[in-house]
Every structure is written in structure tokens, then in C-alpha cells.
Design a protein around this motif. Structure first.
Motif, PDB file in Angstrom:
ATOM      1  N   LYS A   1      -7.886  11.567  -1.169  1.00 41.17           N
ATOM      2  CA  LYS A   1      -7.089  11.599   0.047  1.00 41.17           C
ATOM      3  C   LYS A   1      -5.605  11.496  -0.308  1.00 41.17           C
ATOM      4  O   LYS A   1      -5.234  10.711  -1.193  1.00 41.17           O
ATOM      5  CB  LYS A   1      -7.481  10.439   0.970  1.00 41.17           C
ATOM      6  N   GLN A   2      -4.785  12.274   0.355  1.00 38.13           N
ATOM      7  CA  GLN A   2      -3.338  12.220   0.158  1.00 38.13           C
ATOM      8  C   GLN A   2      -2.672  11.648   1.404  1.00 38.13           C
ATOM      9  O   GLN A   2      -3.056  11.977   2.529  1.00 38.13           O
ATOM     10  CB  GLN A   2      -2.770  13.610  -0.137  1.00 38.13           C
ATOM     11  N   VAL A   3      -1.687  10.771   1.184  1.00 41.39           N
ATOM     12  CA  VAL A   3      -0.928  10.197   2.293  1.00 41.39           C
ATOM     13  C   VAL A   3       0.563  10.335   1.979  1.00 41.39           C
ATOM     14  O   VAL A   3       0.962  10.489   0.824  1.00 41.39           O
ATOM     15  CB  VAL A   3      -1.281   8.713   2.515  1.00 41.39           C
ATOM     16  N   VAL A   4       1.372  10.276   3.048  1.00 41.10           N
ATOM     17  CA  VAL A   4       2.829  10.323   2.891  1.00 41.10           C
ATOM     18  C   VAL A   4       3.337   8.889   2.960  1.00 41.10           C
ATOM     19  O   VAL A   4       3.059   8.157   3.914  1.00 41.10           O
ATOM     20  CB  VAL A   4       3.480  11.191   3.977  1.00 41.10           C
ATOM     21  N   THR A   5       4.089   8.479   1.954  1.00 44.51           N
ATOM     22  CA  THR A   5       4.610   7.112   1.886  1.00 44.51           C
ATOM     23  C   THR A   5       5.896   6.998   2.719  1.00 44.51           C
ATOM     24  O   THR A   5       6.475   8.015   3.136  1.00 44.51           O
ATOM     25  CB  THR A   5       4.911   6.729   0.429  1.00 44.51           C
ATOM     26  N   PRO A   6       6.366   5.771   2.996  1.00 43.58           N
ATOM     27  CA  PRO A   6       7.619   5.596   3.760  1.00 43.58           C
ATOM     28  C   PRO A   6       8.836   6.245   3.103  1.00 43.58           C
ATOM     29  O   PRO A   6       9.856   6.457   3.767  1.00 43.58           O
ATOM     30  CB  PRO A   6       7.780   4.067   3.819  1.00 43.58           C
ATOM     31  N   THR A   7       8.742   6.564   1.813  1.00 44.22           N
ATOM     32  CA  THR A   7       9.869   7.240   1.154  1.00 44.22           C
ATOM     33  C   THR A   7       9.800   8.747   1.319  1.00 44.22           C
ATOM     34  O   THR A   7      10.659   9.471   0.812  1.00 44.22           O
ATOM     35  CB  THR A   7       9.877   6.910  -0.349  1.00 44.22           C
ATOM     36  N   GLY A   8       8.752   9.234   2.016  1.00 44.33           N
ATOM     37  CA  GLY A   8       8.581  10.666   2.199  1.00 44.33           C
ATOM     38  C   GLY A   8       7.854  11.344   1.057  1.00 44.33           C
ATOM     39  O   GLY A   8       7.696  12.566   1.048  1.00 44.33           O
ATOM     40  N   SER A   9       7.404  10.568   0.101  1.00 44.24           N
ATOM     41  CA  SER A   9       6.667  11.124  -1.032  1.00 44.24           C
ATOM     42  C   SER A   9       5.177  11.199  -0.709  1.00 44.24           C
ATOM     43  O   SER A   9       4.676  10.506   0.188  1.00 44.24           O
ATOM     44  CB  SER A   9       6.881  10.260  -2.281  1.00 44.24           C
ATOM     45  N   VAL A  10       4.468  12.038  -1.466  1.00 43.66           N
ATOM     46  CA  VAL A  10       3.026  12.189  -1.295  1.00 43.66           C
ATOM     47  C   VAL A  10       2.305  11.356  -2.357  1.00 43.66           C
ATOM     48  O   VAL A  10       2.622  11.446  -3.550  1.00 43.66           O
ATOM     49  CB  VAL A  10       2.594  13.666  -1.412  1.00 43.66           C
ATOM     50  N   TYR A  11       1.382  10.517  -1.912  1.00 40.77           N
ATOM     51  CA  TYR A  11       0.577   9.717  -2.823  1.00 40.77           C
ATOM     52  C   TYR A  11      -0.854  10.238  -2.795  1.00 40.77           C
ATOM     53  O   TYR A  11      -1.457  10.359  -1.727  1.00 40.77           O
ATOM     54  CB  TYR A  11       0.600   8.244  -2.423  1.00 40.77           C
ATOM     55  N   SER A  12      -1.399  10.556  -3.976  1.00 40.34           N
ATOM     56  CA  SER A  12      -2.781  11.033  -4.080  1.00 40.34           C
ATOM     57  C   SER A  12      -3.674   9.847  -4.383  1.00 40.34           C
ATOM     58  O   SER A  12      -3.592   9.249  -5.465  1.00 40.34           O
ATOM     59  CB  SER A  12      -2.906  12.084  -5.189  1.00 40.34           C
ATOM     60  N   GLY A  13      -4.527   9.506  -3.435  1.00 37.29           N
ATOM     61  CA  GLY A  13      -5.416   8.358  -3.597  1.00 37.29           C
ATOM     62  C   GLY A  13      -6.832   8.701  -3.232  1.00 37.29           C
ATOM     63  O   GLY A  13      -7.265   9.853  -3.355  1.00 37.29           O
ATOM     64  N   VAL A  14      -7.569   7.709  -2.767  1.00 32.49           N
ATOM     65  CA  VAL A  14      -8.968   7.904  -2.391  1.00 32.49           C
ATOM     66  C   VAL A  14      -9.229   7.245  -1.048  1.00 32.49           C
ATOM     67  O   VAL A  14      -8.516   6.330  -0.627  1.00 32.49           O
ATOM     68  CB  VAL A  14      -9.928   7.330  -3.453  1.00 32.49           C
ATOM     69  N   ASP A  15     -10.271   7.708  -0.399  1.00 27.77           N
ATOM     70  CA  ASP A  15     -10.694   7.154   0.879  1.00 27.77           C
ATOM     71  C   ASP A  15     -12.009   6.411   0.678  1.00 27.77           C
ATOM     72  O   ASP A  15     -12.890   6.873  -0.047  1.00 27.77           O
ATOM     73  CB  ASP A  15     -10.877   8.279   1.899  1.00 27.77           C
ATOM     74  N   PHE A  16     -12.146   5.240   1.306  1.00 25.79           N
ATOM     75  CA  PHE A  16     -13.338   4.422   1.146  1.00 25.79           C
ATOM     76  C   PHE A  16     -14.572   5.097   1.733  1.00 25.79           C
ATOM     77  O   PHE A  16     -14.484   5.931   2.630  1.00 25.79           O
ATOM     78  CB  PHE A  16     -13.155   3.062   1.824  1.00 25.79           C
ATOM     79  N   CYS A  17     -15.731   4.642   1.221  1.00 23.19           N
ATOM     80  CA  CYS A  17     -17.012   5.063   1.797  1.00 23.19           C
ATOM     81  C   CYS A  17     -17.129   4.454   3.193  1.00 23.19           C
ATOM     82  O   CYS A  17     -16.975   3.249   3.381  1.00 23.19           O
ATOM     83  CB  CYS A  17     -18.158   4.577   0.902  1.00 23.19           C
ATOM     84  N   LYS A  18     -17.388   5.298   4.200  1.00 26.10           N
ATOM     85  CA  LYS A  18     -17.426   4.828   5.583  1.00 26.10           C
ATOM     86  C   LYS A  18     -18.797   4.272   5.980  1.00 26.10           C
ATOM     87  O   LYS A  18     -18.894   3.282   6.690  1.00 26.10           O
ATOM     88  CB  LYS A  18     -17.062   5.983   6.521  1.00 26.10           C
ATOM     89  N   LYS A  19     -19.871   4.926   5.554  1.00 27.78           N
ATOM     90  CA  LYS A  19     -21.231   4.521   5.949  1.00 27.78           C
ATOM     91  C   LYS A  19     -21.714   3.423   5.013  1.00 27.78           C
ATOM     92  O   LYS A  19     -22.252   3.669   3.942  1.00 27.78           O
ATOM     93  CB  LYS A  19     -22.183   5.710   5.910  1.00 27.78           C
ATOM     94  N   LEU A  20     -21.496   2.170   5.440  1.00 29.92           N
ATOM     95  CA  LEU A  20     -21.756   1.031   4.570  1.00 29.92           C
ATOM     96  C   LEU A  20     -22.304  -0.116   5.408  1.00 29.92           C
ATOM     97  O   LEU A  20     -21.969  -0.271   6.580  1.00 29.92           O
ATOM     98  CB  LEU A  20     -20.443   0.608   3.895  1.00 29.92           C
ATOM     99  N   CYS A  21     -23.162  -0.930   4.809  1.00 24.70           N
ATOM    100  CA  CYS A  21     -23.602  -2.159   5.475  1.00 24.70           C
ATOM    101  C   CYS A  21     -24.009  -3.175   4.414  1.00 24.70           C
ATOM    102  O   CYS A  21     -24.299  -2.832   3.272  1.00 24.70           O
ATOM    103  CB  CYS A  21     -24.755  -1.912   6.445  1.00 24.70           C
ATOM    104  N   GLY A  22     -23.982  -4.447   4.815  1.00 26.16           N
ATOM    105  CA  GLY A  22     -24.450  -5.516   3.953  1.00 26.16           C
ATOM    106  C   GLY A  22     -25.785  -6.028   4.458  1.00 26.16           C
ATOM    107  O   GLY A  22     -26.071  -5.964   5.658  1.00 26.16           O
ATOM    108  N   VAL A  23     -26.610  -6.519   3.543  1.00 26.44           N
ATOM    109  CA  VAL A  23     -27.886  -7.133   3.910  1.00 26.44           C
ATOM    110  C   VAL A  23     -28.023  -8.400   3.084  1.00 26.44           C
ATOM    111  O   VAL A  23     -28.043  -8.346   1.848  1.00 26.44           O
ATOM    112  CB  VAL A  23     -29.078  -6.195   3.636  1.00 26.44           C
TER     113      VAL A  23
END
Length: 472
Positions: A314-336
Motif C-alpha cells: 500500500k502507498q500513502v502520501v505523507t504530510p511532506t507530500g512524499s509517497v511512502y510504500s508500505g503494507v496494509d494489515f490483514c483485515k479478516k482476523l479474529c482471536g480465540v
């Protein structure tokens, strides 16, 4: 054998499938241990005695020696010893000595493989051995001298035919094949035999054509398929050697069970972690302190477990206007959580995963054999989620297996389950990992064993009672 080779062989430091990556061919994951399941270690003290054995093979003058030297130099903080297959040449009979130029030193029959096997097996058992010294002038083993090799963290077994015999291969934890162009190897051999061994170039070329090349084609090259790692260009390939050393360091730092079961992960120990374990294992610690330091450790285990979940880029734009290439968490998750000790891990789970759903499984235990599922409450869509199974202590593994079996019956793929705990007994790891090899186990320490009452030793007692203040 030259003085340089002798000094290299005597070196021992005393101190505490097919992707092509940067010139390093990874054929397959190196096998953790080549022993049968009946001989699996029963305690961490037994496991600690097992050295990491590396086989290094390749054609004559391929650069095996250079690769071994570079590995040894980079593993300077471990005890490393090099055992050369050349030390195990059979001594020539008087009749064979008379026609030495007709003798094929590149054939498997030229080596005393039984003696080599005996030596390596003793080293693997933590015993010192006497390695013979072979005289390349008389073509006989020395009768009054030998080289003593002591117990080491790493044993490097080097030779042109160390992969030929399956019994020798089975002793190795990693097999490296040094792959160098034939013309380069021939040029190196000519230089070595004329300069170091005083031979004339015609005899070198004659021996190469008559024995060396046919033996390479018939025995050495076919053994390349057994290699876990193939290094092109030998000692010139610094990237490949750096990666190999990094892998060896990782393996040396792992518990032996992590080598047997690649699905078992122990978070890297630090003085902070050992200090917290010291506190929560102390029977004199107050309940408040026990809870505080247990929570800290649980948080580390949960964070480590989350690192094994799938992610998307996942890429996001930082407050400095730069692009940061990162990752997005796993959404379908649960604890037992496995009630009730597992409930102690729920706060850390919620702190790390905002709004996570948490299910519960209650298993009544009456001794080691009485197992009965009493209660379960799980998310309806649990089959679509990755599951973090929570229980602070893995002892026999029977309750864990029952909980995992229930999750699988609910449609959760085995590979989507990550079992999180603070301490594990070897018996529990064997029990769970053998039955569910695709499941991941993440723990902060592996203890020695279970006692006759099925309690983890040294352990920390009844975790639930100590955490919730219901112990006497």
C-alpha cells in the motif's frame, strides 16, 4: 597436504525450490535435521549438543576451499571446524604405488567412506575425533600423527564427492555446491599441481583428461542435484556467501525444535525478555508484578504473531507530500482464547488489533487423558478469517489439538491458524506440530520437558491462577 591447507583445516574459533537470487541458487529449504523421528531430542540440553553440519562440494579447483575459508572467517563468533574429504583417501598398496599415475583419485572408491562416516557421526554426537593425515607424496596415511578435532558449533565437510554417498548426505544440515566454469577449474588445477605439488604440465593434463573430467561427469556433476544451495563463481560470489552465513547464524541461534519443525517460531531472546521471564517464573513475585510483566511478554508474542499474517502493499502520501510504500494489515482476523488461561492474552490482542473479534473455547481436563469440550463461542464467519489461538502455556498439547481440530471443523484452514503462547514444552510442540504441520506456533521460550504430573519444567506453575489471583 600443504601447510596452508593444514592451518586452514586446524582452524577452530573458541567463543560464546529453485529461485535465482543475486547469484545464489536456492534449490530447496535446507533440511533441519536428518535423523529419524524416533531419535528426536527430548530436551533442550540434548538439542544444544547438535552441531550444524555443512557439506561443500564441487569440481576440482572450483573454489570450495575459498568458500569454506570465507564462511569460517565470517562465523568468527562461533566454534567452526573444517573436515576435508582428502584426509580420508585410502592408502595405496605397494602394488598400486608402483603405478600411481594409473590410479584414479577422483573415483568414490579412492576414499575410505566408512572412516569418514564414523568421524562425522562422532562429531555430531559431541565427541572429539582423530582425523587422519594423508601424505600426497607417499599416498599413505600417517601412522604416527593425526589431527584432533574437538566439539564445535559448525562442522564444514568439504570434498569433491561428499554428496555421493547418501549416508554422508543424511548427516548434513546444509549442502552447498560450488559451481565454476570448467576452463577456470582446469587453469586453477594446472597452477596448483605444478606449483604446490611439483608436477609437470603434461602429466597434469593427462590425468585431467583420463580421470578428473570423466569422474566429474560421472559422479560429481550428478551430485549437484542434492545441493540445497548452488554458488556460481565460487569465492567471487560475496553476496551468496553473505546470505549463507546469515542463514547459518539464524540456525545457530534457533532452538533445535525450530530446525525440526519450520512452523515453530521463538521470538528473539534479549536481556529484557530473559529478565521478564525471570520475574514471572519467580514464585515469590506479587500478583500485580506477575500480571504486569506477563502482559508485557504477551504483547511481544502477539506482535510477533501478527508478523506472520499476510499483507498487501500500500502507498500513502505523507504530510511532506512524499509517497511512502508500505503494507496494509490483514483485515479478516479474529482471536480465540482457550478458557481460562488464554483470556489473559485478550487485552494484548485488543491493544494490538483495534476492534478484533474474540471467540472462546472451554476444554475440561481431568488428568492427561480426560478431554471433553464444554463450551465454544466463535464468530459465525470464522472460516473466512485468520485465527490467533491464545493459550499462555503449551504443555502436553492435547487441549491445543482439540481446540485446533474444532477450528478446522468450523472451516478454518490449518494454515490460517497461529497458536500464540508464552512458554512451550518440547512434548507439546512435537504433539501439535506433527498433527498440524501447516499451523504456526509462536512462543517466547521453549522449556526443558514435562514432569510426571505433566507440568512444564521449569515452567511457571498454574498460569491462570497466578494471573487472576486465585492461587493459594
Amino acid at each position: 597436504m600443504s601447510d596452508e591447507t593444514k592451518s586452514r583445516v586446524d582452524y577452530a574459533m573458541e567463543a560464546a525450490s529453485g529461485p535465482h537470487f543475486s547469484g545464489l541458487h536456492l534449490r530447496s529449504s535446507p533440511p533441519p535435521l536428518h535423523s529419524s523421528s524416533s531419535s528426536l531430542p527430548n530436551s533442550s540440553s540434548d538439542a544444544a549438543k547438535q552441531p550444524f553440519i555443512i557439506g561443500v562440494s564441487g569440481g576440482t579447483a572450483s573454489g570450495k576451499t575459498t568458500v569454506c575459508d570465507m564462511i569460517i572467517q565470517q562465523l568468527h563468533d562461533h566454534r567452526v571446524v573444517l573436515v576435508n574429504q582428502d584426509s580420508f583417501y585410502r592408502g595405496l598398496t605397494p602394488e598400486e604405488s608402483k603405478i600411481v599415475h594409473e590410479y584414479n583419485f577422483d573415483h568414490p572408491d579412492a576414499f575410505d567412506t566408512e572412516e569418514l562416516l564414523e568421524c562425522v557421526e562422532k562429531l555430531k554426537l559431541g565427541q572429539s575425533v582423530h582425523v587422519p593425515i594423508y601424505d600426497f607424496v607417499t599416498h599413505r596415511k600417517s601412522t604416527d600423527s593425526f589431527r584432533q578435532v574437538n566439539v564445535s558449533d559448525v562442522i564444514i565437510l568439504e570434498g569433491i564427492l561428499v554428496f555421493h554417498d547418501q549416508r554422508v548426505r543424511n548427516l548434513m544440515n546444509m549442502k552447498i555446491f560450488v559451481d565454476t566454469d570448467a576452463d577456470v577449474r582446469l587453469a586453477r588445477r594446472i597452477r596448483r599441481d605444478t606449483v604446490e605439488r611439483g608436477r609437470d604440465i603434461n602429466s597434469v593434463l593427462e590425468q585431467y583428461a583420463k580421470f578428473v573430467k570423466p569422474a566429474f561427469d560421472d559422479f560429481i556433476l550428478p551430485s549437484k542435484k542434492f545441493a540445497d544451495v548452488i554458488i556460481p563463481r565460487g569465492g567471487d560470489n560475496h553476496v551468496a556467501i553473505d546470505l549463507i552465513v546469515q542463514h547459518i547464524r539464524t540456525k545457530l541461534g534457533q532452538h533445535e525444535l525450530c530446525k525440526i519443525y519450520p512452523n515453530v517460531y521463538v521470538i528473539q531472546s534479549t536481556f529484557q525478555i530473559r529478565g521478564m521471564h525471570t520475574l514471572i517464573r519467580d514464585q515469590e513475585i506479587s500478583t500485580n508484578d506477575f500480571v504486569f510483566y506477563s502482559d508485557r511478554l504477551i504483547r511481544l508474542v502477539v506482535e510477533h504473531g501478527l508478523g506472520h499474517l499476510p499483507f498487501t502493499e500500500k502507498q500513502v502520501v505523507t504530510p511532506t507530500g512524499s509517497v511512502y510504500s508500505g503494507v496494509d494489515f490483514c483485515k479478516k482476523l479474529c482471536g480465540v482464547s482457550i478458557v481460562r488461561s488464554g483470556e489473559s492474552m485478550e487485552n494484548a490482542m485488543r491493544a494490538c488489533c483495534k476492534g478484533i473479534k474474540i471467540g472462546k473455547i472451554l476444554i475440561h481436563r481431568d488428568g492427561d487423558n480426560g478431554k471433553q469440550l464444554i463450551y465454544e463461542k466463535l464468530p459465525k464467519d470464522i472460516s473466512e478469517r485468520h485465527v490467533l489461538l491464545l493459550d499462555p502455556v503449551l504443555a502436553t498439547g492435547n487441549s491445543a489439538n482439540q481446540a485446533i481440530e474444532l477450528l478446522i471443523q468450523k472451516g478454518v484452514p490449518e494454515s490460517h491458524i497461529i497458536f500464540l503462547n508464552l512458554i512451550s514444552a518440547p512434548e507439546g510442540i512435537h504433539c501439535v506440530s506433527k498433527r498440524f504441520p501447516a499451523l504456526k506456533i509462536v512462543t517466547s521460550e521453549i522449556d526443558v520437558a514435562l514432569n510426571e504430573e505433566f507440568r512444564v519444567i521449569p515452567g511457571m506453575g498454574e498460569f491462570g491462577d497466578r494471573y487472576f489471583g486465585t492461587d493459594d
